[in-house]
Every structure is written in C-alpha cells, then in structure tokens.
Write a protein that holds these residues in place. Structure first.
Motif, PDB file in Angstrom:
ATOM      1  N   LEU A   1     -19.896  22.199   1.987  1.00 47.89           N
ATOM      2  CA  LEU A   1     -20.058  21.661   0.638  1.00 47.89           C
ATOM      3  C   LEU A   1     -19.804  22.725  -0.422  1.00 47.89           C
ATOM      4  CD1 LEU A   1     -23.323  19.703   1.409  1.00 47.89           C
ATOM      5  CD2 LEU A   1     -21.003  18.826   1.331  1.00 47.89           C
ATOM      6  N   MET A   2     -20.061  23.975  -0.062  1.00 48.15           N
ATOM      7  CA  MET A   2     -19.926  25.067  -1.038  1.00 48.15           C
ATOM      8  C   MET A   2     -18.475  25.540  -1.133  1.00 48.15           C
ATOM      9  SD  MET A   2     -22.232  28.467  -1.220  1.00 48.15           S
ATOM     10  CE  MET A   2     -22.123  29.609  -2.576  1.00 48.15           C
ATOM     11  N   LEU A   3     -17.762  25.535  -0.006  1.00 40.54           N
ATOM     12  CA  LEU A   3     -16.400  26.086   0.038  1.00 40.54           C
ATOM     13  C   LEU A   3     -15.502  25.563  -1.081  1.00 40.54           C
ATOM     14  CD1 LEU A   3     -14.993  26.407   3.663  1.00 40.54           C
ATOM     15  CD2 LEU A   3     -14.970  28.088   1.827  1.00 40.54           C
ATOM     16  N   PRO A   4     -15.351  24.239  -1.213  1.00 40.85           N
ATOM     17  CA  PRO A   4     -14.402  23.765  -2.226  1.00 40.85           C
ATOM     18  C   PRO A   4     -14.770  24.191  -3.640  1.00 40.85           C
ATOM     19  CG  PRO A   4     -15.681  21.945  -1.315  1.00 40.85           C
ATOM     20  CD  PRO A   4     -15.951  23.129  -0.463  1.00 40.85           C
TER      21      PRO A   4
ATOM     22  N   GLY B   1     -18.893  31.084 -10.692  1.00 41.18           N
ATOM     23  CA  GLY B   1     -18.593  29.940  -9.823  1.00 41.18           C
ATOM     24  C   GLY B   1     -19.505  29.907  -8.612  1.00 41.18           C
ATOM     25  N   VAL B   2     -19.759  31.101  -8.036  1.00 40.75           N
ATOM     26  CA  VAL B   2     -20.619  31.162  -6.849  1.00 40.75           C
ATOM     27  C   VAL B   2     -22.045  30.720  -7.194  1.00 40.75           C
ATOM     28  CG1 VAL B   2     -21.690  32.749  -5.214  1.00 40.75           C
ATOM     29  CG2 VAL B   2     -19.253  32.897  -5.663  1.00 40.75           C
ATOM     30  N   MET B   3     -22.540  31.166  -8.351  1.00 40.36           N
ATOM     31  CA  MET B   3     -23.893  30.775  -8.747  1.00 40.36           C
ATOM     32  C   MET B   3     -23.994  29.253  -8.924  1.00 40.36           C
ATOM     33  SD  MET B   3     -25.487  33.605  -8.876  1.00 40.36           S
ATOM     34  CE  MET B   3     -26.987  33.412  -9.792  1.00 40.36           C
ATOM     35  N   LEU B   4     -22.970  28.687  -9.567  1.00 40.14           N
ATOM     36  CA  LEU B   4     -22.979  27.227  -9.766  1.00 40.14           C
ATOM     37  C   LEU B   4     -22.946  26.516  -8.415  1.00 40.14           C
ATOM     38  CD1 LEU B   4     -20.613  26.721 -12.830  1.00 40.14           C
ATOM     39  CD2 LEU B   4     -23.067  26.341 -12.709  1.00 40.14           C
ATOM     40  N   ALA B   5     -22.127  27.039  -7.506  1.00 36.59           N
ATOM     41  CA  ALA B   5     -22.035  26.423  -6.185  1.00 36.59           C
ATOM     42  C   ALA B   5     -23.375  26.525  -5.451  1.00 36.59           C
ATOM     43  CB  ALA B   5     -20.931  27.103  -5.372  1.00 36.59           C
ATOM     44  N   LEU B   6     -24.033  27.687  -5.597  1.00 31.72           N
ATOM     45  CA  LEU B   6     -25.345  27.871  -4.965  1.00 31.72           C
ATOM     46  C   LEU B   6     -26.345  26.860  -5.512  1.00 31.72           C
ATOM     47  CD1 LEU B   6     -26.089  31.673  -4.607  1.00 31.72           C
ATOM     48  CD2 LEU B   6     -26.142  29.916  -2.854  1.00 31.72           C
ATOM     49  N   ALA B   7     -26.313  26.675  -6.844  1.00 31.94           N
ATOM     50  CA  ALA B   7     -27.225  25.717  -7.456  1.00 31.94           C
ATOM     51  C   ALA B   7     -26.988  24.332  -6.875  1.00 31.94           C
ATOM     52  CB  ALA B   7     -27.030  25.699  -8.971  1.00 31.94           C
ATOM     53  N   ARG B   8     -25.717  24.012  -6.613  1.00 31.25           N
ATOM     54  CA  ARG B   8     -25.426  22.689  -6.086  1.00 31.25           C
ATOM     55  C   ARG B   8     -25.961  22.530  -4.666  1.00 31.25           C
ATOM     56  NH1 ARG B   8     -19.798  19.799  -4.263  1.00 31.25           N
ATOM     57  NH2 ARG B   8     -20.921  18.244  -3.075  1.00 31.25           N
ATOM     58  N   VAL B   9     -25.705  23.512  -3.795  1.00 29.47           N
ATOM     59  CA  VAL B   9     -26.111  23.320  -2.402  1.00 29.47           C
ATOM     60  C   VAL B   9     -27.625  23.397  -2.237  1.00 29.47           C
ATOM     61  CG1 VAL B   9     -23.940  24.169  -1.482  1.00 29.47           C
ATOM     62  CG2 VAL B   9     -25.845  25.748  -1.757  1.00 29.47           C
ATOM     63  N   MET B  10     -28.293  24.110  -3.155  1.00 29.32           N
ATOM     64  CA  MET B  10     -29.738  24.250  -3.020  1.00 29.32           C
ATOM     65  C   MET B  10     -30.456  22.907  -3.141  1.00 29.32           C
ATOM     66  SD  MET B  10     -31.691  27.303  -4.829  1.00 29.32           S
ATOM     67  CE  MET B  10     -30.729  28.591  -4.107  1.00 29.32           C
TER      68      MET B  10
ATOM     69  N   ALA C   1     -27.178  19.036 -12.554  1.00 32.59           N
ATOM     70  CA  ALA C   1     -27.970  20.062 -11.892  1.00 32.59           C
ATOM     71  C   ALA C   1     -29.268  19.504 -11.316  1.00 32.59           C
ATOM     72  CB  ALA C   1     -28.288  21.190 -12.868  1.00 32.59           C
ATOM     73  N   VAL C   2     -29.613  18.264 -11.664  1.00 32.09           N
ATOM     74  CA  VAL C   2     -30.834  17.674 -11.116  1.00 32.09           C
ATOM     75  C   VAL C   2     -30.546  17.217  -9.687  1.00 32.09           C
ATOM     76  CG1 VAL C   2     -32.505  15.830 -11.364  1.00 32.09           C
ATOM     77  CG2 VAL C   2     -31.578  16.921 -13.387  1.00 32.09           C
ATOM     78  N   PRO C   3     -31.298  17.721  -8.707  1.00 33.50           N
ATOM     79  CA  PRO C   3     -31.045  17.352  -7.321  1.00 33.50           C
ATOM     80  C   PRO C   3     -31.244  15.852  -7.092  1.00 33.50           C
ATOM     81  CG  PRO C   3     -32.497  19.245  -7.449  1.00 33.50           C
ATOM     82  CD  PRO C   3     -32.372  18.711  -8.822  1.00 33.50           C
ATOM     83  N   SER C   4     -30.473  15.295  -6.138  1.00 36.29           N
ATOM     84  CA  SER C   4     -30.507  13.843  -5.967  1.00 36.29           C
ATOM     85  C   SER C   4     -31.859  13.363  -5.463  1.00 36.29           C
ATOM     86  CB  SER C   4     -29.384  13.395  -5.035  1.00 36.29           C
ATOM     87  OG  SER C   4     -29.542  13.962  -3.772  1.00 36.29           O
ATOM     88  N   VAL C   5     -32.578  14.230  -4.741  1.00 39.32           N
ATOM     89  CA  VAL C   5     -33.887  13.800  -4.252  1.00 39.32           C
ATOM     90  C   VAL C   5     -34.837  13.572  -5.433  1.00 39.32           C
ATOM     91  CG1 VAL C   5     -34.756  16.152  -3.864  1.00 39.32           C
ATOM     92  CG2 VAL C   5     -35.709  14.277  -2.571  1.00 39.32           C
ATOM     93  N   VAL C   6     -34.658  14.358  -6.499  1.00 40.05           N
ATOM     94  CA  VAL C   6     -35.497  14.177  -7.688  1.00 40.05           C
ATOM     95  C   VAL C   6     -35.106  12.884  -8.412  1.00 40.05           C
ATOM     96  CG1 VAL C   6     -36.254  15.211  -9.853  1.00 40.05           C
ATOM     97  CG2 VAL C   6     -35.774  16.665  -7.891  1.00 40.05           C
ATOM     98  N   PHE C   7     -33.793  12.600  -8.444  1.00 35.18           N
ATOM     99  CA  PHE C   7     -33.351  11.337  -9.027  1.00 35.18           C
ATOM    100  C   PHE C   7     -33.969  10.155  -8.278  1.00 35.18           C
ATOM    101  CE2 PHE C   7     -29.694  13.254 -11.327  1.00 35.18           C
ATOM    102  CZ  PHE C   7     -29.877  12.591 -12.522  1.00 35.18           C
ATOM    103  N   GLY C   8     -33.988  10.251  -6.953  1.00 31.64           N
ATOM    104  CA  GLY C   8     -34.550   9.175  -6.156  1.00 31.64           C
ATOM    105  C   GLY C   8     -36.034   8.991  -6.443  1.00 31.64           C
TER     106      GLY C   8
END
Lengths: 302, 326
Positions: free
Chosen positions: A166-169, A216-225, B132-139
């Motif tokens: 998920l992070m790669l792209p 970009g890496v920080m944003l990607a990290l925020a997404r996967v977290m 930026a809001v995680p989907s589990v929080v949306f749920g």
C-alpha cells in the motif's frame, strides 16, 4: 421629426450590454452552491473531530494511557493504556517503510532517469493499479503467500509486508514528481564534468529532491498507519506488550479499536474513543511534519 | 571512422573517445530497473496467488458462484456465491459516488475559482485532512454518531418514497442506521478528498487565455466556468471519480462496522444490510484456518481485485495519463 429623438440617442450603441437578471441570478446561485459544497465537506470533518475529542480526551488524561498496556485489565474497568498499541503501530509501519522506501525510491529513479519505451509505460500503469488495490486484497495476497504457501505464522511482520504494497505506489508517485522537478541543468553540469550517471543521481539529483521525498514518505506513513484491514487478517489481538514483530500477537491502534468495539461497557467505549483520538493525533502529526517539511524546503527550480 | 570525422569547415576533429561504461552505472541501472519490475511483478503475483488459492474452493463450490446469495463455508460444506456481496458493494459505492461527485466538483471549483488566493491553500488543506482520518474512525463515528442522526431521514424516505425500489423496505431494520444508506453517505465523505484533490489539479490547469477570453466576452463567473473550466477539466474529473469509485469498492472497515448483518438475501434496497466483498472477508478473517473455506473468501477477494483493476484502468484510460493520484 425624428431628428429630435435621434439626437437624444447616443451616437454609437453602448459597447457593453447589461447583464440580464436571469444570468445574474444563475451566477449568484452557482456561487452559493459552490460555497455550500465546501461547507458540506467541513461539517463532517469538524463534527467527527469534535466527537472524537470530547468522547476520548478523558482517556488521554490518565497517566497510564501512554505508559501501560491493557495486560490484566478487566473489560469493564478503565485502567491501563494503549502503549502496546502505539508501539505496535509504529513498529509495523517503520518496518514497512524500511522495505518500501528503498524499493519505491529506486523504482521512481528508474521511471525518471532510465525508463523508456514499453517497460516504463507498463511500470507506470502498474504503479497506478497498485495504488488502487484495496487494502483487504493486499492483506489476502500476503495471507495466501506468506502464511498459506510459505507456512509462516501470523505476525506483525506479515502486516508490514501487506502495508509495503500500500505504501509503495505513494512513495513512487511522490518521489517521481520530485525527481522531475530537479532542473535538467544540474544533471548536465555533472555529466559535463565527467561524473558517471549513477553518481550524478546519488550525489546531485537525490539530495536536491530529498526534502520532497521525505515529505512523500511521511504522508505515505500516515496513510498506512491508519490501515485496519491488514491487521484484521494478518495478526492476532493481544492485550499486552510485544516488541517482537516476527512472532506472536501484536496490537496496533486500529486493531485495538476494532477489538474493543465488542465491549459495550463505559470503560470499553472510553477506550475506543481514546484510541481513536490517539490514532488521529499520531496520523495528523505525521501529516503536519510532512507539510512543514515541504513548506520550508521546496526545491528551487532556478 | 571516428577519426575521420570533421566539422562543416573541413577541419578534422579530435578522435572521440568511446563512452566508458562504468560498473557503477551497470549495477545502479540494474537495481532501479529491478525495483520497477518488482512493482509489475507484485501485481502479477497478487493475481496469480489469489487465483491459485481460489481455484480448489471454486471447484468444491456446491452453489452457483455468480448467482447464489448464500456464503456458507462452515460445517464441512462449501456453498458460496457472490451475488449479494456484489449487490451491496456496488450499491453502496455507487450511492456514495452519486453524493460525492457533485459536492467534490463544487469544492474543487470553490478552491480553484472562488476562494481568495491566500485562503485557497489552507482551505485545500482542510479538505485533505479528511483523507488523514483513518477509516476505522469513520466507521466508529458513522455507526455511533452519524447513523442515529440519519435514521429519521431514512425513515422518511422509506415511508414516503417506498414505492421507489431503492427506498423500499430492506432486509434489516432501519433503527440505529446500520444500512447501506448510512454506509454510502459515510463513504461519500471519505471519497470527497480523493475526488477533490485530483479535480482541483485539473481545473487549475485551465489555460488562463481561455478564462480571460470568456470574461472579456462578457461572461459572468459561472458562465466562464461552464464554458471553459468544466469542459477543460471534464475528463480529469470523471477519471478522479472513477479513482474514488475504486476506493469505495475496496473500503473495508468503515463498511464492516456500519453495516448490520442481514438474515435474508438482498432486496436491492438502500435500506439493506449485509456485507460487501471487503467487509465479508474482514469479518471472517479470524477463521482463516482451513484451506478450502479460506479459499472461498480468497475467491471473493479475487473478484474484488478484478473489479478495482478494471475501474482503475478505465480511470487511467479516460484521463489519458494527465492525472496522478493523490
């Protein structure tokens, strides 16, 4: 006879027509609707944040919240904290980054500096497809490969592997964009001095684009977290601490929220909202760092 | 031959040294190319592995895989079909898209054409915060806070427009709001930042000449937008919406938390409950112990993979490479 009236008329027709009422009305309605659309987007954001903060802040006030796990805590008593889940979230995403960042950056370098023709087009296409792969499909794939075929156990590391997909792209896309911003003159200057291509990339191009790549890496990290689907499939829930990512159950914040959903007691509810608030704070702080980095160190194109 | 080169005046040029191929270059090019190909390979592997694990279960399936509404994998018997998963997935995603598309268009226009320059950036950041809001929080928010608020609206729609099939009685009770309707609205909120950020980028690229031309001809702001910005950005906007659709189709946890499980097959109503592909897989994740039942869920995942692959490929095709994902 008509001379008097024609003298009253202006010599030439007016250059501008008045805007008719209907057109004005349409313009006015459009402005209102467009403004409303923005308000409509802000309402759920504010509502959600206010809900999470008011329902969860009390949990964060307790000192044990940041320093203890839920080991030995009864479901209906509010005690302990989410230290184990924070560590789990951080460990899983860091291990993911350790794998995804080098591969992603190298792939972006390939696309910008080397890739030509059909293979490069195919790679770009696949990066797009990969960024559209749902997290649950990535999780199932790692399950089929890592656990189903290679025979490993469920672990935090399996989650990291799914997060890599998920992070790669995200890393490839942002790095690619940054590398394209690096002025061509810098590369040409290096070549003219006889610097080999790979050294030009490593010593000139990458440092120039570095801050953008980190953003970009920080944003990607925020997404996967914040990803929940992989942890549901690939690792078990644990109420106690586990520092070993390769072995045993390991809780992350999303998994804790999902698991505690079955706990209807007030303590459970408080824990859920508290964990949600903690997760949002964690994700937002990564986001903010990314934004700050990009603000203070944009690439100077000329 | 190299030595015989000369410039246009006939002076002979010094012999050109052949290009040196340094080992560092070879190694580095290999590394980067391998990383690029690793991404291609991972997509191929996802398809292959899901297929490999799904085939034995599909062969043992006693129900019609495409048309059966049941999903039975327990008790040593495999009888599963994806009809209901498909219906719920598509219904919730398309409903979300129908809500999100006009709103996202409005936000993108607001940010690019209406908002004052200095405020456009912070405003855009606010919309991006939604992502930026995680989907589990949306749920969590959707089922505990937003669903109960939507419930009266759902009851009203069901009571007064119930003759319309989508608003007919569903297979779960509306109370509490655990319906496709609620899930769709929450999904729509989650799609907003995705569709907005891509459309915004495209709208911003409208040539200034066209905008100024329209204004100089006496167009009002709205007429200018209708005649220049929207035609210019249309393909990008549609592509952005397709990307959003892809995201909605695969959204897992928010939908899993919100949707109430249904006792009977889908009635193709917005007030149904049930499972999407993704939420069905996630709901059963703790039972992935034996190969054949797990394979049944993997086959559902394979269908979801193909579905999102197609939607994303279409998005890319429409955009013609002009649009990058957020």
């Amino acid at each position: 006879m008509t001379t008097t009236t024609s003298l009253d008329r202006p010599a030439a027709p007016q250059p501008f027509q008045r805007v008719s009422g209907a057109r004005k009305l349409k313009d006015w309605v459009a402005t209102i609707l467009v403004g409303l659309a923005f308000v409509v987007a802000v309402i759920p954001l504010v509502w959600l944040l206010v809900t999470v903060i008011t329902s969860g802040y009390r949990a964060l006030m307790s000192s044990a919240w940041w320093t203890h796990s839920l080991k030995g805590v009864l479901p209906e008593e509010f005690a302990g904290g989410v230290y184990h889940a924070i560590i789990g979230s951080l460990l899983q995403s860091l291990v993911c980054a350790v794998i995804a960042v080098p591969v992603g950056v190298l792939a972006a370098i390939y696309l910008v500096e080397y890739g030509r023709g059909r293979v490069a087009r195919m790679t770009t296409f696949m990066v797009d497809i990969l960024s559209g792969v749902p997290s649950i499909v990535a999780a199932l794939f790692i399950f089929a490969l890592w656990i189903g075929t290679l025979g490993f156990q469920q672990s935090g590391f399996a989650v990291s592997l799914a997060l890599v997909l998920l992070m790669l792209p995200v890393v490839v896309r942002s790095t690619e964009e940054m590398l394209r911003l690096v002025p061509q003159e810098l590369r040409e200057a290096a070549y003219a001095l006889g610097v080999p291509k790979w050294k030009t990339i490593v010593r000139i191009v990458l440092p120039t684009a570095m801050s953008g790549i980190v953003t970009g890496v920080m944003l990607a990290l925020a997404r996967v977290m914040g990803e929940t689907a992989p942890v549901l499939v690939l690792v078990g829930y644990s109420r106690s601490m586990n520092f070993n990512i390769f072995n045993g159950n390991m809780t992350s914040l999303p998994l804790l929220i999902y698991s505690e959903l079955n706990n209807p007691t007030p303590a459970g509810q408080l824990r859920i909202w508290g964990a949600a608030l903690t997760l949002i704070i964690l994700v937002m702080s990564f986001n903010l760092v990314a934004v700050a980095l990009s603000r203070f160190s944009a690439i100077k194109t000329k | 031959m190299i030595g015989a080169m000369s410039d246009p005046l006939g002076n002979s040029l010094p012999a050109r040294r052949p290009t040196v191929r340094r080992p560092g270059d070879t190694i580095f090019q290999f590394l980067t190319t391998a990383s690029g190909l690793a991404i291609v390979l991972s997509i191929v592997l996802i398809g292959v592995f899901l297929l490999l694990k799904a085939v034995p279960s599909l062969a043992a399936d006693q129900a019609n895989f495409l048309l059966s509404p049941n999903f039975v994998t327990t008790g040593g018997k495999l009888a599963f079909g994806i009809r209901d998963l498909f219906v719920v997935t598509v219904l919730s995603s398309v409903f979300a898209l129908v809500i999100a598309m006009p709103v996202a268009m409005g936000i993108a226009l607001f940010l690019t054409q209406y908002a004052p320059r200095q405020l456009a950036r912070p405003f855009a950041y606010i919309v991006d915060l939604l992502a930026a809001v995680p989907s589990v929080v949306f749920g969590l928010w959707g089922i505990k806070v937003f669903g109960p608020v939507l419930e009266p609206l759902e009851r009203w729609l069901n009571g007064n427009l119930g003759w319309f099939p989508l608003f007919a009685n569903g297979n779960v009770s509306i109370s509490g709001g655990g319906t496709i309707f609620t899930a769709g609205v929450v999904l729509a909120v989650m799609l907003l930042p995705i569709i907005t950020s891509v459309s915004r980028e495209v709208f911003q690229q409208t040539p200034t000449m066209q905008i100024e031309g329209a204004l100089a001809l006496g167009a009002t702001r709205w007429e200018m937008i209708r005649t220049t910005v929207i035609p210019f950005g249309r393909s990008g906007y549609i592509a952005a919406s397709m990307l959003g659709l892809g995201r909605a189709l695969g959204e897992t946890v928010a939908v899993l938390i919100i949707l109430r499980s249904a006792p009977e097959p889908s009635r193709i109503s917005l007030f149904d409950g049930g499972y999407t592909f993704a939420s069905k897989i996630a709901s059963a994740a703790s039972e992935f112990t034996e190969a054949l039942p797990t394979g049944a869920y993997i086959s559902a995942g394979l269908v979801l993979f193909v579905l999102t692959f197609v939607v994303n490929a279409i998005a890319r095709w429409i955009a013609g490479g002009r649009v990058h994902r957020p």
